[in-house]
Enzyme design. Structure first.
Site, PDB file in Angstrom:
ATOM      1  N   GLU A 109       0.858  -1.189   0.000  1.00 18.58           N
ATOM      2  CA  GLU A 109       0.000   0.000   0.000  1.00 18.58           C
ATOM      3  C   GLU A 109       0.890   1.234   0.000  1.00 18.58           C
ATOM      4  O   GLU A 109       1.916   1.237   0.686  1.00 18.58           O
ATOM      5  CB  GLU A 109      -0.925  -0.018   1.223  1.00 18.58           C
ATOM      6  CG  GLU A 109      -1.887  -1.194   1.192  1.00 18.58           C
ATOM      7  CD  GLU A 109      -2.846  -1.232   2.401  1.00 18.58           C
ATOM      8  OE1 GLU A 109      -2.875  -0.261   3.188  1.00 18.58           O
ATOM      9  OE2 GLU A 109      -3.543  -2.241   2.538  1.00 18.58           O
ATOM     10  N   HIS A 142      -7.949   1.206   1.744  1.00 20.98           N
ATOM     11  CA  HIS A 142      -7.802   0.959   3.185  1.00 20.98           C
ATOM     12  C   HIS A 142      -8.686   1.910   4.006  1.00 20.98           C
ATOM     13  O   HIS A 142      -8.213   2.672   4.848  1.00 20.98           O
ATOM     14  CB  HIS A 142      -6.329   1.081   3.602  1.00 20.98           C
ATOM     15  CG  HIS A 142      -6.009   0.311   4.852  1.00 20.98           C
ATOM     16  ND1 HIS A 142      -4.820  -0.338   5.055  1.00 20.98           N
ATOM     17  CD2 HIS A 142      -6.734   0.095   5.985  1.00 20.98           C
ATOM     18  CE1 HIS A 142      -4.814  -0.916   6.246  1.00 20.98           C
ATOM     19  NE2 HIS A 142      -5.966  -0.665   6.828  1.00 20.98           N
TER      20      HIS A 142
HETATM   21  P1  NAD Z   1      -9.200 -10.118  16.361  1.00 21.79           P
HETATM   22  O1  NAD Z   1      -7.866 -10.382  16.973  1.00 21.79           O
HETATM   23  O2  NAD Z   1     -10.351  -9.817  17.249  1.00 21.79           O
HETATM   24  O3  NAD Z   1      -9.626 -11.341  15.432  1.00 21.79           O
HETATM   25  C1  NAD Z   1      -8.726 -11.978  14.575  1.00 21.79           C
HETATM   26  C2  NAD Z   1      -9.112 -13.437  14.517  1.00 21.79           C
HETATM   27  O4  NAD Z   1      -8.256 -14.074  13.573  1.00 21.79           O
HETATM   28  C3  NAD Z   1      -8.918 -14.164  15.860  1.00 21.79           C
HETATM   29  O5  NAD Z   1     -10.119 -14.804  16.256  1.00 21.79           O
HETATM   30  C4  NAD Z   1      -7.817 -15.160  15.570  1.00 21.79           C
HETATM   31  O6  NAD Z   1      -7.985 -16.385  16.286  1.00 21.79           O
HETATM   32  C5  NAD Z   1      -7.988 -15.371  14.078  1.00 21.79           C
HETATM   33  N1  NAD Z   1      -6.810 -15.942  13.446  1.00 21.79           N
HETATM   34  C6  NAD Z   1      -5.507 -15.748  13.747  1.00 21.79           C
HETATM   35  N2  NAD Z   1      -4.727 -16.499  12.959  1.00 21.79           N
HETATM   36  C7  NAD Z   1      -5.567 -17.165  12.134  1.00 21.79           C
HETATM   37  C8  NAD Z   1      -5.356 -18.099  11.095  1.00 21.79           C
HETATM   38  N3  NAD Z   1      -4.126 -18.519  10.756  1.00 21.79           N
HETATM   39  N4  NAD Z   1      -6.433 -18.571  10.446  1.00 21.79           N
HETATM   40  C9  NAD Z   1      -7.686 -18.172  10.771  1.00 21.79           C
HETATM   41  N5  NAD Z   1      -7.941 -17.305  11.772  1.00 21.79           N
HETATM   42  C10 NAD Z   1      -6.889 -16.811  12.435  1.00 21.79           C
HETATM   43  O7  NAD Z   1      -8.957  -8.932  15.311  1.00 21.79           O
HETATM   44  P2  NAD Z   1     -10.058  -7.976  14.670  1.00 21.79           P
HETATM   45  O8  NAD Z   1     -10.161  -6.752  15.496  1.00 21.79           O
HETATM   46  O9  NAD Z   1     -11.272  -8.756  14.383  1.00 21.79           O
HETATM   47  O10 NAD Z   1      -9.300  -7.565  13.313  1.00 21.79           O
HETATM   48  C11 NAD Z   1      -9.224  -8.472  12.251  1.00 21.79           C
HETATM   49  C12 NAD Z   1      -8.324  -7.923  11.162  1.00 21.79           C
HETATM   50  O11 NAD Z   1      -8.887  -6.743  10.589  1.00 21.79           O
HETATM   51  C13 NAD Z   1      -6.905  -7.516  11.614  1.00 21.79           C
HETATM   52  O12 NAD Z   1      -5.985  -7.900  10.612  1.00 21.79           O
HETATM   53  C14 NAD Z   1      -6.972  -5.997  11.657  1.00 21.79           C
HETATM   54  O13 NAD Z   1      -5.708  -5.395  11.497  1.00 21.79           O
HETATM   55  C15 NAD Z   1      -7.873  -5.749  10.471  1.00 21.79           C
HETATM   56  N6  NAD Z   1      -8.525  -4.439  10.454  1.00 21.79           N
HETATM   57  C16 NAD Z   1      -8.584  -3.789   9.252  1.00 21.79           C
HETATM   58  C17 NAD Z   1      -9.236  -2.577   9.173  1.00 21.79           C
HETATM   59  C18 NAD Z   1      -9.288  -1.821   7.880  1.00 21.79           C
HETATM   60  O14 NAD Z   1      -9.178  -0.603   7.906  1.00 21.79           O
HETATM   61  N7  NAD Z   1      -9.476  -2.470   6.757  1.00 21.79           N
HETATM   62  C19 NAD Z   1      -9.830  -2.019  10.315  1.00 21.79           C
HETATM   63  C20 NAD Z   1      -9.767  -2.723  11.511  1.00 21.79           C
HETATM   64  C21 NAD Z   1      -9.108  -3.950  11.569  1.00 21.79           C
HETATM   65  C1  MLT Z   2      -6.518  -1.437  11.666  1.00 23.30           C
HETATM   66  O1  MLT Z   2      -5.829  -2.463  11.700  1.00 23.30           O
HETATM   67  O2  MLT Z   2      -6.988  -0.929  12.696  1.00 23.30           O
HETATM   68  C2  MLT Z   2      -6.805  -0.807  10.364  1.00 23.30           C
HETATM   69  O3  MLT Z   2      -5.925  -1.145   9.385  1.00 23.30           O
HETATM   70  C3  MLT Z   2      -7.222   0.611  10.370  1.00 23.30           C
HETATM   71  C4  MLT Z   2      -6.158   1.656  10.443  1.00 23.30           C
HETATM   72  O4  MLT Z   2      -5.025   1.443  10.119  1.00 23.30           O
HETATM   73  O5  MLT Z   2      -6.462   2.746  10.829  1.00 23.30           O
END
Ligand code: NAD
Ligand code: MLT
Length: 318
Positions: free
Chosen positions: A264, A282
């Site tokens: 990115e 993102h």
């Molecule tokens: P979380 O820790 O609550 O949940 C992640 C889940 O993934 C857990 O239940 C864990 O057991 C599971 N996991 C770990 N390794 C795994 C594997 N090998 N196979 C399958 N499952 C597995 O996290 P969350 O708050 O739900 O966030 C999830 C993802 O979303 C993270 O990567 C976070 O960075 C991303 N995220 C992205 C954005 C965005 O802007 N697009 C915003 C928020 C979070």
């Molecule tokens: C996150 O992991 O929280 C997301 O990628 C969102 C962000 O970077 O702000």
């Protein structure tokens, strides 16, 4: 914090005002958003705290440039832009804001899924280009379909809840939760191959780790239900983008909706020219609500860390 001194905290990216407002009660705040990397490296030289989002690499080079650093705050969930081992080795606490943006990310994933299923982005683009192509955009319903969630943590569970309301049934592959936890979130656990074979939509909600890199590769795409649609608003690098593009071109995968990318910002690449793909830069956490909460939560964690108080959102132990 020594009596009478105010620690310097550098805010390295654009964050909600809630972050600086909270920090200013006890700290000297240096706003460094938009500064080139070389300037950031000099600004952190006397910083005891640093706040980042996902756009700053907190690597060995940066940590070496910040000899007084004691706390790094990540205004969001993913800490894959931070060298946790190196921070821990230097006694630097790292904390995130794990609850701040879950709802926003889940809503974005759901929006992506609907946009892909109903061609919303493409249809919008054609009207703006002066065309009225009703016949070109036949979509599919979510109702009655199987959603396979890879990762059923905070965001996965929120997506599951919304999917059930749309009449979908939910499967989940997550090796770190029990069948009972999956059921409580409205899903049924599967191994990865079964989830790939049974799902009409697959949405990823897991961290990027060495274990999850390229989890969906050419082999995985050869096992999916023909016509599956892929959603990723978790982390880039979990999908092999070349393999996904090939699977879409072959028709095995009907389309994809992606918010995150191996590199990115995304510039060009095999997915950009495919009309079956919806792309956002993102944006999962980019809502007023999520950013306000992330800014405040991370500031609270940084101040608590600097004061030597417990930091429930710490992701390492120092
Ligand atoms: P979380 O820790 O609550 O949940 C992640 C889940 O993934 C857990 O239940 C864990 O057991 C599971 N996991 C770990 N390794 C795994 C594997 N090998 N196979 C399958 N499952 C597995 O996290 P969350 O708050 O739900 O966030 C999830 C993802 O979303 C993270 O990567 C976070 O960075 C991303 N995220 C992205 C954005 C965005 O802007 N697009 C915003 C928020 C979070
Ligand atoms: C996150 O992991 O929280 C997301 O990628 C969102 C962000 O970077 O702000």
């Amino acid at each position: 914090m020594a009596a009478g001194t105010r620690p310097v905290v550098v805010i390295a990216e654009v964050l909600a005002a809630s972050c600086a407002e909270y920090l200013r009660d006890t700290c000297e705040v240096v706003e460094a958003a938009g500064e080139p990397r070389s300037r950031l490296l000099s600004l952190v030289s006397d910083a005891e705290g640093l706040v980042v989002r996902s756009g700053t690499r907190v690597d060995r080079e940066l940590l070496e440039a910040a000899p007084r650093l004691r706390v790094v705050g990540r205004a969001g969930v993913g800490v894959d832009n931070i060298d946790l081992d190196e921070a821990t080795r230097r006694g630097i606490l790292v904390a995130n804001a794990p609850l701040a943006n879950s709802v926003s990310a889940a809503e974005h994933a759901f929006g992506l899924m609907l946009s892909q299923a109903r061609n919303i982005a493409r249809a919008d683009a054609t009207i703006r280009a002066g065309r009225w192509d009703r016949a070109a955009f036949r979509g599919v319903e979510l109702d009655g379909k199987v959603l396979g969630l890879v990762g059923l943590g905070r965001i996965g569970a929120l997506v599951a809840h919304r999917a059930l309301a749309f009449g979908m049934s939910v499967l989940a592959y997550d090796p770190y939760i029990t069948a009972d936890q999956a059921r409580q979130a409205g899903g049924e656990l599967r191994d990865l191959d079964s989830l790939l074979a049974e799902s009409d939509f697959i949405s990823l909600h897991l961290p990027r780790t060495p274990e999850t890199e390229n989890l969906l590769d050419a082999v995985a795409f050869s096992k999916v239900k023909p016509g599956v649609r892929i959603v990723n608003a978790s982390r880039g690098g979990i999908i092999d983008e070349d393999a996904l593009a090939a699977a879409i071109r072959s028709g095995r995968v009907a389309g994809a909706a992606l918010d995150v990318f191996a590199t990115e910002p995304l510039v060009g690449g095999p997915l950009v020219d495919l009309p079956q793909v919806v792309l956002t830069p993102h944006l999962g956490a980019s809502t007023a609500e999520a950013q306000d909460k992330a800014g405040l939560h991370v500031a609270e964690a940084v101040v608590a860390g600097l004061m030597g108080e417990p930091v429930p959102a710490a992701v390492n132990r120092v």
